[in-house]
Design an enzyme around this catalytic site. Structure first.
Site, PDB file in Angstrom:
ATOM      1  N   GLY A 132       0.732   4.127  -1.417  1.00  0.00           N
ATOM      2  CA  GLY A 132       0.115   5.433  -1.218  1.00  0.00           C
ATOM      3  C   GLY A 132      -0.085   5.752   0.250  1.00  0.00           C
ATOM      4  O   GLY A 132       0.199   6.869   0.705  1.00  0.00           O
ATOM      5  N   ASP A 133      -0.556   4.781   1.018  1.00  0.00           N
ATOM      6  CA  ASP A 133      -0.725   4.972   2.461  1.00  0.00           C
ATOM      7  C   ASP A 133       0.614   5.224   3.133  1.00  0.00           C
ATOM      8  O   ASP A 133       0.737   6.087   4.011  1.00  0.00           O
ATOM      9  CB  ASP A 133      -1.364   3.728   3.079  1.00  0.00           C
ATOM     10  CG  ASP A 133      -2.871   3.679   2.862  1.00  0.00           C
ATOM     11  OD1 ASP A 133      -3.515   4.735   2.920  1.00  0.00           O
ATOM     12  OD2 ASP A 133      -3.402   2.579   2.635  1.00  0.00           O
ATOM     13  N   SER A 134       1.621   4.445   2.754  1.00  0.00           N
ATOM     14  CA  SER A 134       2.925   4.557   3.407  1.00  0.00           C
ATOM     15  C   SER A 134       3.578   5.908   3.125  1.00  0.00           C
ATOM     16  O   SER A 134       4.134   6.540   4.030  1.00  0.00           O
ATOM     17  CB  SER A 134       3.840   3.417   2.953  1.00  0.00           C
ATOM     18  OG  SER A 134       3.323   2.173   3.359  1.00  0.00           O
TER      19      SER A 134
ATOM     20  N   GLY B 258       1.833   8.485   5.104  1.00  0.00           N
ATOM     21  CA  GLY B 258       2.215   8.388   6.505  1.00  0.00           C
ATOM     22  C   GLY B 258       3.571   9.009   6.778  1.00  0.00           C
ATOM     23  O   GLY B 258       3.775   9.653   7.818  1.00  0.00           O
TER      24      GLY B 258
ATOM     25  N   SER C 152       0.853  -1.203   0.000  1.00  0.00           N
ATOM     26  CA  SER C 152       0.000   0.000   0.000  1.00  0.00           C
ATOM     27  C   SER C 152       0.882   1.243   0.000  1.00  0.00           C
ATOM     28  O   SER C 152       0.971   1.981   0.990  1.00  0.00           O
ATOM     29  CB  SER C 152      -0.927  -0.014   1.216  1.00  0.00           C
ATOM     30  OG  SER C 152      -1.800  -1.115   1.164  1.00  0.00           O
TER      31      SER C 152
END
Length: 406
Positions: free
Chosen positions: A168-170, A173, A166
């Site tokens: 995009g999430d990382s 973050g 993932s």
């Protein structure tokens, strides 16, 4: 003694899934006390993602390391009241709910600011807190598409594909953690001059799609300047050659980056192709890109005659950038990762009669010579509820019992 630059910083994490918890993980890695608020009984949904045994996935244990887990029902007045009590004693609040959800619960930035005028509020959402698309829901898969990444991943004759994590999430973050530390730094400098930081400068607004766009290099400028629409090129990188994955005789593949002008000359000597080294069309990167198919065919003919170890040894001796394509097993066995403490063992429940020692990825970036030690892997659901409510808020056992009663 371990180096922990964020010792003394307390973070309240209301995040779920990957984006905000990744930010919390990074802050916790470097010493912050991160209190993760989870729903009673169910907890963060990540606990069940890729769950192959036991009751808590290794994905959750990894992303929520160095944190404390408490359970609160934010739909109740009591739960929201405790959040505000904790906010009064925290430096940072992290969240990645759909825009408007905190406001719906009566926990808007303005309300949080009344409780703690120094609080840094870091918010992660699909499209940001403002703009015509701000109210739309969206996960990283959508953000990776809207941000321009998905269109470039895969082979040109097939539909776009997704990377195996993932991403995009990382990335969001990581930006959220950076924005948080930046706001804390600004707050510290302003405090020294008795000039409080206004609320609007303490709200960090991270959008998943913008996080992706930010790593797309010159995608947009190339289009606006030259009308270039970049396309999928498989294992290559647009405009850079030769740089690709190549098969070896033992069924493995390696990555070789021979696109520098001087490197290319050494590279062609190694694979015994002086004709390519001398070709006027191949003396610069633009020409090599035009002839990428011919170059890749020649390189592949050489690599397939060697095992992975043999090919890498020859290439490394000629100072040509190259490397193996690792599996998880390769990473665990790698001496470089081991030397920098990048795989750290913990005994965890995997659904077997006894806990199993499992290696977890270390802390990045390194301060000193090795990764800082991970203090704890992701906690059990509600493991620290009593500790936090008692030690941080001073609640009695009876008050905690009443809160936890059905």
């Amino acid at each position: 003694m371990s180096i922990r630059p964020l010792d003394g910083v307390r973070v309240l994490e209301l995040g779920n899934y990957i984006a905000a918890p990744t930010a919390g993980r990074i802050l916790g890695d470097f010493g912050a006390e991160v209190i993760k608020v989870e729903r009673p009984k169910a907890g963060d949904e990540l606990r069940n993602w890729r769950l192959y045994g036991g009751d808590t996935s290794m994905l959750y244990r990894t992303i929520n390391r160095n944190k404390k887990s408490i359970t609160l029902d934010l739909r109740t007045e009591a739960g929201r009241g405790i959040v505000l009590d904790l906010v009064r004693r925290c430096d940072v609040l992290l969240e990645n709910f759909r825009p408007g959800m905190l406001e719906k619960w009566g926990l808007s930035p303005e309300v949080l600011n009344e409780a703690n005028p120094d609080l840094v509020i870091t918010r992660i959402s699909a499209y940001g807190q403002t703009g015509p698309m701000s109210q739309r829901p969206g996960f990283a898969a959508v953000a990776e598409a809207v941000g321009g990444l998905r269109e470039l991943v895969g082979d040109p004759d097939r539909p776009p594909v997704r990377t195996g994590v993932s991403i995009g999430d990382s990335i969001a973050g990581i930006y959220a953690a950076f924005g948080t530390v930046m706001a804390l730094f600004q707050r510290e400098r302003r405090t020294e001059r008795d000039a409080p930081v206004p609320l609007r400068e303490r709200v960090i607004d991270v959008a998943l799609n913008e996080a992706i766009l930010s790593v797309m290099e010159s995608l947009v400028p190339d289009y606006l300047a030259y009308g270039i629409q970049r396309e999928r090129v498989g294992g290559r990188m647009e405009g850079i050659a030769p740089s690709n994955a190549y098969p070896c005789s033992d069924g493995t593949s390696i990555i070789i980056g021979g696109n520098g002008d001087a490197i290319f000359q050494r590279y062609m000597a190694v694979i015994d192709r002086p004709d390519l080294a001398a070709d006027p069309e191949l003396q610069d990167n633009a020409g090599r890109w035009r002839h990428r198919e011919r170059l890749d065919a020649a390189i592949g003919e050489w690599t397939v005659r060697h095992s992975r170890a043999e090919a890498l040894k020859i290439l490394e001796a000629a100072a040509i950038p190259c490397g193996p394509i690792y599996t998880a097993a390769d990473i665990v066995a790698d001496e470089q990762y081991r030397a920098r403490n990048m795989i750290q063992p913990f005994a965890v429940d995997v659904g077997a009669p006894e806990p199993k020692v499992v290696g977890f990825p270390g802390i990045v970036p390194v301060i000193g010579e090795q990764s800082l030690p991970i203090r704890t892997v992701g906690p059990d659901l509600g493991e620290h509820t009593r500790e936090v409510l008692s030690d941080v808020l001073g609640m009695t056992e009876a008050e905690i019992d009443a809160l936890e009663a059905p």
